[in-house]
Design a protein around this motif. Structure first.
Motif, short mmCIF file in Angstrom:
data_model
loop_
_atom_site.label_atom_id
_atom_site.label_comp_id
_atom_site.label_asym_id
_atom_site.label_seq_id
_atom_site.Cartn_x
_atom_site.Cartn_y
_atom_site.Cartn_z
N ASP A 40 0.83 -1.20 0.00
CA ASP A 40 0.00 0.00 0.00
C ASP A 40 0.87 1.25 0.00
OD1 ASP A 40 -2.51 -1.37 0.23
OD2 ASP A 40 -1.96 -1.82 2.31
N PRO A 41 0.67 2.15 -0.96
CA PRO A 41 1.40 3.43 -0.90
C PRO A 41 0.94 4.24 0.30
CG PRO A 41 -0.28 3.47 -2.62
CD PRO A 41 -0.24 2.07 -2.10
N VAL A 42 1.80 5.16 0.73
CA VAL A 42 1.51 5.97 1.91
C VAL A 42 1.58 7.45 1.51
CG1 VAL A 42 2.18 6.53 4.27
CG2 VAL A 42 2.52 4.19 3.39
N MET A 43 0.50 8.17 1.75
CA MET A 43 0.47 9.61 1.46
C MET A 43 0.90 10.37 2.71
SD MET A 43 -0.30 11.83 -0.99
CE MET A 43 -1.55 11.17 -2.10
N VAL A 44 1.94 11.20 2.59
CA VAL A 44 2.43 12.02 3.69
C VAL A 44 2.58 13.46 3.21
CG1 VAL A 44 4.28 12.38 5.39
CG2 VAL A 44 3.69 10.05 4.66
N ARG A 45 1.79 14.33 3.76
CA ARG A 45 1.84 15.76 3.46
C ARG A 45 1.87 16.03 1.95
NH1 ARG A 45 2.33 19.12 7.42
NH2 ARG A 45 3.28 20.74 6.09
#
Length: 491
Positions: A40-45
């Motif tokens: 799963d990709p992770v969205m950060v800011r």
């Protein structure tokens, strides 16, 4: 009696990964999945990353489980293309690799074409020009985060980065490098002209190695940590498409294939790249594979559309298996609405069903008003796009292909296979489903000499795998509807 060979293949897709033991008894290849995990990709800011350390943890778990089932002589890793990690002077990873669907490459193709013409860029690299390509990701770093690029000493594509974690060896495998738009397709070396035109560093690119090269061994400390015996690390075809290509079950030198998964890739295998005005106009790519061969193919958005729709329906509290979605699509009215699968609005993640409905409104078509109608719209539109790509490819090569080899997870949809046969007006030979893993295993076996040639490997796969044939049933109807699809999608 031939001694059984055991190898371990890691296959990373855009949403999941798995570890599979491949056993070869001299006649057939047997596979055993020992570990499966989410990717799963992770969205950060506002930035979308790959969780590379979690993925390496899963590699470790896969190796432990594989070892419990017996020793293995080598490890090979394949992934998606274009993405990369950057190492500093001490060999530490500077940050998590960024996902190709991240917005950072917006407008980068146009920026690049101010520095080098589209014609020259394609002529040198032979790559389909797409914003996701490594070249445009690097250009975005140069413009938006120059300090990061200044600290980089080595660029490693995703499978090469994982190989580095396993062995400490920094090499760039040929097939994955050819997805970058930074390789001279004819010279099979990094293109200084392209990189220097964009002001990008050449010295961060590692040495290229041929597909199926044994680059080193598992790190001794890693073996001690996990309780493993030493094993070779093989740079298989790092790009999953090229691993799948090795598993196309054909004895013909000239064949047409469709690798159907999150992405669809339709093409053929050639001895040399084809780069001419027709291929540039059609934006067809040339990728490298085993034995230095060229895969002349078209990248098409594939089951990503259905996967992303399914995720949206899950967010809305509606759970459907892929099999259930296929049955709903089968029951829906045919040829009601079409989309162009590669339209820009379908590339990012998000509310895909609403984007499809918006496309249909904009083009004056009936709006898909049910889940089955949305999925049928996708399936029919993909089949039409496959027909278009096949015709473009045949026009570039001046050659017709009597059938289509369809491989990968997408062939589990009998509806899509039949639609593809009808749309392309030729038989579809579907199988194997596990083409990428089979190819990964095969290339490891080729690296050790356990299998003598790619031709022999394909014969082994053809004899061991069940191949299903789909004959065209409504070719004339699909021909008429194809003309309507072209009119709608050319708007």
């Amino acid at each position: 009696m031939t001694e059984e060979k055991r190898v371990l293949a890691f296959d990373f897709g855009a949403s999941s990964g798995r570890a599979v033991i491949g056993r070869f008894d001299g006649r057939s290849i047997h596979m055993e999945e020992v570990h499966r995990f989410a990717n799963d990709p992770v969205m950060v800011r506002g930035t979308m990353y790959w969780d590379i350390l979690r993925l390496f943890h899963e590699i470790k778990q896969g190796m432990i489980k594989a070892h419990l089932a017996g020793s293995f002589t080598s490890v090979g890793i394949d992934t998606w293309g274009v993405d990369f990690g950057l190492l500093d002077e001490q060999g530490y990873l500077l940050e998590n690799p960024v996902h190709y669907r991240d917005a950072r490459t917006s407008g980068m193709v146009e920026e690049a074409l101010h520095c080098i013409s589209r014609e020259e860029l394609y002529h040198l690299t032979g790559n389909q020009i797409m914003p996701i390509n490594t070249l445009f990701q690097l250009l975005s770093l140069k413009q938006q985060r120059p300090e990061m690029l200044a600290r980089a000493r080595t660029l490693l594509f995703m499978p090469d980065l994982m190989n580095y974690f396993l062995s400490g060896v920094r090499k760039a495998e040929y097939s994955i490098a050819t997805t970058s738009q930074m390789l001279d397709a004819r010279e099979k070396s990094w293109s200084r002209r392209v990189l220097e035109a964009l002001g990008l560093p050449v010295d961060i690119l590692p040495e290229l190695v041929p597909t199926a090269t044994r680059i080193g061994k598992l790190d001794a400390a890693l073996c001690e940590e996990l309780g493993l015996e030493t094993a070779s690390v093989v740079a298989v075809a790092g790009h999953d498409t090229q691993s799948a290509m090795a598993a196309v079950p054909t004895e013909q030198e000239n064949f047409l294939f469709l690798s159907c998964g999150t992405w669809s890739l339709l093409g053929t295998e050639l001895s040399e790249p084809v780069i001419n005005e027709a291929s540039a106009q059609a934006n067809i790519t040339n990728e490298g594979g085993y034995g230095g061969k060229a895969s002349f193919l078209k990248n098409i958005i594939g089951l990503w559309l259905i996967q992303e729709c399914r995720r949206q329906w899950q967010r809305e509290g509606r759970e459907y298996s892929f099999g259930e979605l296929e049955q709903l699509a089968k029951a829906a009215e045919p040829f009601r609405s079409f989309i162009h699968p590669d339209a820009p609005e379908f590339v990012p993640s998000g509310n895909m069903p609403e984007r499809i409905r918006a496309y249909c409104r904009r083009t004056g078509q009936p709006v898909p008003d049910s889940i089955g109608a949305v999925v049928r719209c996708i399936d029919e539109s993909l089949a039409m796009r496959y027909r278009q790509a096949a015709l473009e490819l045949e026009a570039c090569l001046g050659r017709a292909y009597p059938c289509l080899h369809m491989i990968g997870g997408g062939i589990q949809s009998q509806l899509l296979c039949q639609m593809t046969a009808d749309a392309c007006a030729r038989p579809v030979l579907a199988g194997p489903v596990e083409a990428t893993v089979l190819g990964n295993i095969t290339l490891q076996l080729l690296s050790t000499g356990a299998i003598g040639s790619l031709r022999e490997a394909r014969q082994i796969i053809k004899a061991s795998e069940g191949i299903r044939t789909y004959q065209p049933e409504q070719a004339e109807r699909w021909q008429a509807e194809y003309q309507r699809w072209e009119e709608i999608t050319s708007c």
